[in-house]
Design an enzyme around this catalytic site. Structure first.
Site, PDB file in Angstrom:
ATOM      1  N   LYS A 142       0.740  -1.138   0.019  1.00 51.94           N
ATOM      2  CA  LYS A 142       0.289   0.167  -0.058  1.00 51.94           C
ATOM      3  C   LYS A 142       0.926   1.299   0.209  1.00 51.94           C
ATOM      4  O   LYS A 142       0.690   2.101  -0.696  1.00 51.94           O
ATOM      5  CB  LYS A 142      -1.092  -0.187   1.120  1.00 51.94           C
ATOM      6  N   ARG A 146      -9.517   0.365   8.892  1.00 46.97           N
ATOM      7  CA  ARG A 146      -9.281  -0.960   9.203  1.00 46.97           C
ATOM      8  C   ARG A 146     -10.333  -1.719   9.767  1.00 46.97           C
ATOM      9  O   ARG A 146     -10.116  -2.874  10.337  1.00 46.97           O
ATOM     10  CB  ARG A 146      -7.888  -0.726  10.027  1.00 46.97           C
ATOM     11  N   ARG A 188      11.570  -5.027   5.072  1.00 44.85           N
ATOM     12  CA  ARG A 188      11.190  -3.904   4.801  1.00 44.85           C
ATOM     13  C   ARG A 188      12.241  -2.782   5.511  1.00 44.85           C
ATOM     14  O   ARG A 188      12.413  -2.975   6.754  1.00 44.85           O
ATOM     15  CB  ARG A 188       9.894  -3.461   5.225  1.00 44.85           C
ATOM     16  N   ARG A 220      11.242  -0.678  11.065  1.00 37.68           N
ATOM     17  CA  ARG A 220      10.158  -0.494  12.170  1.00 37.68           C
ATOM     18  C   ARG A 220      10.424  -1.552  13.185  1.00 37.68           C
ATOM     19  O   ARG A 220      10.448  -2.767  13.000  1.00 37.68           O
ATOM     20  CB  ARG A 220       8.875  -0.428  11.571  1.00 37.68           C
ATOM     21  N   ARG A 247      -0.549  -9.106  13.534  1.00 37.82           N
ATOM     22  CA  ARG A 247      -1.107  -7.873  12.618  1.00 37.82           C
ATOM     23  C   ARG A 247      -1.844  -8.492  11.381  1.00 37.82           C
ATOM     24  O   ARG A 247      -3.091  -8.145  11.262  1.00 37.82           O
ATOM     25  CB  ARG A 247      -0.021  -6.998  11.940  1.00 37.82           C
TER      26      ARG A 247
HETATM   27  P1  ADP Z   1       2.144  -1.728   3.385  1.00 42.93           P
HETATM   28  O1  ADP Z   1       2.276  -0.171   3.356  1.00 42.93           O
HETATM   29  O2  ADP Z   1       1.078  -2.384   2.412  1.00 42.93           O
HETATM   30  O3  ADP Z   1       2.298  -2.489   4.553  1.00 42.93           O
HETATM   31  P2  ADP Z   1       4.857  -1.716   1.883  1.00 42.93           P
HETATM   32  O4  ADP Z   1       4.375  -0.540   0.615  1.00 42.93           O
HETATM   33  O5  ADP Z   1       5.608  -1.031   3.001  1.00 42.93           O
HETATM   34  O6  ADP Z   1       3.424  -2.361   2.267  1.00 42.93           O
HETATM   35  O7  ADP Z   1       5.452  -3.071   1.417  1.00 42.93           O
HETATM   36  C1  ADP Z   1       6.172  -4.077   2.261  1.00 42.93           C
HETATM   37  C2  ADP Z   1       7.649  -4.145   1.740  1.00 42.93           C
HETATM   38  O8  ADP Z   1       7.517  -4.948   0.389  1.00 42.93           O
HETATM   39  C3  ADP Z   1       8.291  -3.207   1.395  1.00 42.93           C
HETATM   40  O9  ADP Z   1       9.804  -3.387   1.814  1.00 42.93           O
HETATM   41  C4  ADP Z   1       8.529  -2.976  -0.250  1.00 42.93           C
HETATM   42  O10 ADP Z   1       9.814  -2.524  -0.799  1.00 42.93           O
HETATM   43  C5  ADP Z   1       8.230  -4.537  -0.665  1.00 42.93           C
HETATM   44  N1  ADP Z   1       7.164  -4.664  -1.740  1.00 42.93           N
HETATM   45  C6  ADP Z   1       6.033  -3.832  -2.011  1.00 42.93           C
HETATM   46  N2  ADP Z   1       5.462  -4.266  -3.020  1.00 42.93           N
HETATM   47  C7  ADP Z   1       6.079  -5.397  -3.687  1.00 42.93           C
HETATM   48  C8  ADP Z   1       5.908  -6.306  -4.609  1.00 42.93           C
HETATM   49  N3  ADP Z   1       5.045  -6.078  -5.801  1.00 42.93           N
HETATM   50  N4  ADP Z   1       6.965  -7.135  -4.759  1.00 42.93           N
HETATM   51  C9  ADP Z   1       8.080  -7.381  -3.830  1.00 42.93           C
HETATM   52  N5  ADP Z   1       8.149  -6.649  -2.628  1.00 42.93           N
HETATM   53  C10 ADP Z   1       7.407  -5.635  -2.636  1.00 42.93           C
HETATM   54  P1  ADP Z   2       1.313  -1.917   7.871  1.00 41.79           P
HETATM   55  O1  ADP Z   2       0.677  -1.483   6.443  1.00 41.79           O
HETATM   56  O2  ADP Z   2       2.544  -2.659   7.624  1.00 41.79           O
HETATM   57  O3  ADP Z   2       0.301  -2.948   8.542  1.00 41.79           O
HETATM   58  P2  ADP Z   2       0.904   0.585   9.271  1.00 41.79           P
HETATM   59  O4  ADP Z   2       2.046   1.608   9.027  1.00 41.79           O
HETATM   60  O5  ADP Z   2      -0.250   0.922   8.278  1.00 41.79           O
HETATM   61  O6  ADP Z   2       1.587  -0.710   8.785  1.00 41.79           O
HETATM   62  O7  ADP Z   2       0.314   0.219  10.618  1.00 41.79           O
HETATM   63  C1  ADP Z   2       1.185  -0.069  11.792  1.00 41.79           C
HETATM   64  C2  ADP Z   2       0.313  -0.129  13.154  1.00 41.79           C
HETATM   65  O8  ADP Z   2      -0.458   0.927  13.325  1.00 41.79           O
HETATM   66  C3  ADP Z   2      -0.839  -1.265  12.833  1.00 41.79           C
HETATM   67  O9  ADP Z   2      -0.349  -2.456  13.103  1.00 41.79           O
HETATM   68  C4  ADP Z   2      -1.611  -0.604  13.931  1.00 41.79           C
HETATM   69  O10 ADP Z   2      -1.321  -0.897  14.994  1.00 41.79           O
HETATM   70  C5  ADP Z   2      -1.521   0.840  13.862  1.00 41.79           C
HETATM   71  N1  ADP Z   2      -2.811   1.266  12.893  1.00 41.79           N
HETATM   72  C6  ADP Z   2      -2.279   2.002  11.647  1.00 41.79           C
HETATM   73  N2  ADP Z   2      -3.596   2.588  11.006  1.00 41.79           N
HETATM   74  C7  ADP Z   2      -4.596   2.015  11.738  1.00 41.79           C
HETATM   75  C8  ADP Z   2      -5.835   2.081  11.700  1.00 41.79           C
HETATM   76  N3  ADP Z   2      -6.645   2.690  10.628  1.00 41.79           N
HETATM   77  N4  ADP Z   2      -6.595   1.698  12.781  1.00 41.79           N
HETATM   78  C9  ADP Z   2      -6.084   1.095  13.803  1.00 41.79           C
HETATM   79  N5  ADP Z   2      -4.743   0.978  14.042  1.00 41.79           N
HETATM   80  C10 ADP Z   2      -3.913   1.338  12.917  1.00 41.79           C
END
Ligand code: ADP
Ligand code: ADP
Ligand code: ZN
Length: 217
Positions: free
Chosen positions: A13, A88, A127, A161, A172
């Site tokens: 995302k 979420r 990541r 992180r 998660r």
């Molecule tokens: P989210 O915001 O949904 O938690 P991220 O965008 O941070 O996910 O992506 C998680 C990790 O996976 C990052 O280190 C990113 O570089 C990698 N990543 C994202 N999209 C892809 C993909 N299509 N193929 C392989 N790795 C990816």
């Molecule tokens: P990722 O896409 O890798 O799960 P985020 O950075 O979006 O990571 O979220 C990290 C943490 O922040 C989540 O595991 C949760 O604890 C909290 N969080 C983020 N967005 C929300 C939301 N919309 N509602 C509740 N908790 C949230």
């Protein structure tokens, strides 16, 4: 355009929001980033959120909706935004509908980035992020062109992180399936859910999102 990027942790995302916002002149709104900023500021909300996030659970709807509703008032969003990591829960989705409806607005699309669970642990544990400009990287899938130097800003400082470890990832994912997956039928019923394949290369995922967006306007 008002968009949601929906998907499990590690789906891509944030990666996609950063690519799409530049091309389509939108603003990425990441609730994870907003909560981490609250933690860094040392505020009371940040202290409460930290405990919950360290355990891989969801921060309360009240706190998150409060933060988002304040941010949505800002003038820089006039051309639209991408919500990344919000809503979420169904409670958050209903609160968002109300906030938008109160100003005569509505969502244009909810883009589901579909990735099977088995991919996600590797994505998340590999990541890391540029400490200066926030550009995201991955140990295997998205390395900087020059090792140890950010492609975008040249910084040599990177961060990982605290919650990107295998134990917290499992919590998660549980939270995603229990609380967030019910948003898929919620938005499907409204006719705005678009599902794309998130298990292909980063470029190809962006291509699919572009196609959806070009179909909207
Ligand atoms: P989210 O915001 O949904 O938690 P991220 O965008 O941070 O996910 O992506 C998680 C990790 O996976 C990052 O280190 C990113 O570089 C990698 N990543 C994202 N999209 C892809 C993909 N299509 N193929 C392989 N790795 C990816
Ligand atoms: P990722 O896409 O890798 O799960 P985020 O950075 O979006 O990571 O979220 C990290 C943490 O922040 C989540 O595991 C949760 O604890 C909290 N969080 C983020 N967005 C929300 C939301 N919309 N509602 C509740 N908790 C949230
Ligand atoms: Zn950088």
């Amino acid at each position: 355009m008002k968009l949601i990027f929906l998907g499990p942790p590690g789906a891509g995302k944030g990666t996609q929001a950063k690519r799409i916002e530049q091309v389509h002149n939108l603003v990425q709104l990441s609730t994870g980033d907003m909560l981490r900023a609250a933690i860094a500021s040392g505020s009371e909300v940040g202290k409460q959120a930290k405990k919950v996030m360290d355990g891989g659970n969801l921060v309360s709807d009240e706190i998150v909706v409060g933060i988002v509703s304040e941010r949505l008032k800002d003038k820089d969003l006039a051309n639209g935004f991408i919500l990344d990591g919000f809503p979420r829960t169904v409670g958050q989705a209903k609160a968002l509908d109300k906030i938008l409806a109160d100003s005569g607005d509505a969502l244009d699309a909810v883009i589901q980035i579909n990735v099977d669970d088995e991919f996600l642990v590797e994505r998340i544990t590999g990541r890391y992020t540029c400490a200066n400009c926030g550009k995201g990287y991955h140990d295997t899938f998205e390395r900087p062109k020059e090792e140890g130097v950010c492609d975008r800003c040249g910084s040599t400082a990177f961060t990982r992180r605290a919650d990107d470890n295998p134990e917290t990832v499992r919590e998660r994912l549980n939270a995603y399936h229990a609380e967030t997956a019910p948003l898929l039928p919620y938005y499907a019923e409204k006719g705005i859910l678009k599902t794309i394949d998130g298990m292909v290369e980063i470029e190809q995922v962006t291509g699919q999102i572009d196609e959806v967006l070009n179909g909207i306007k």
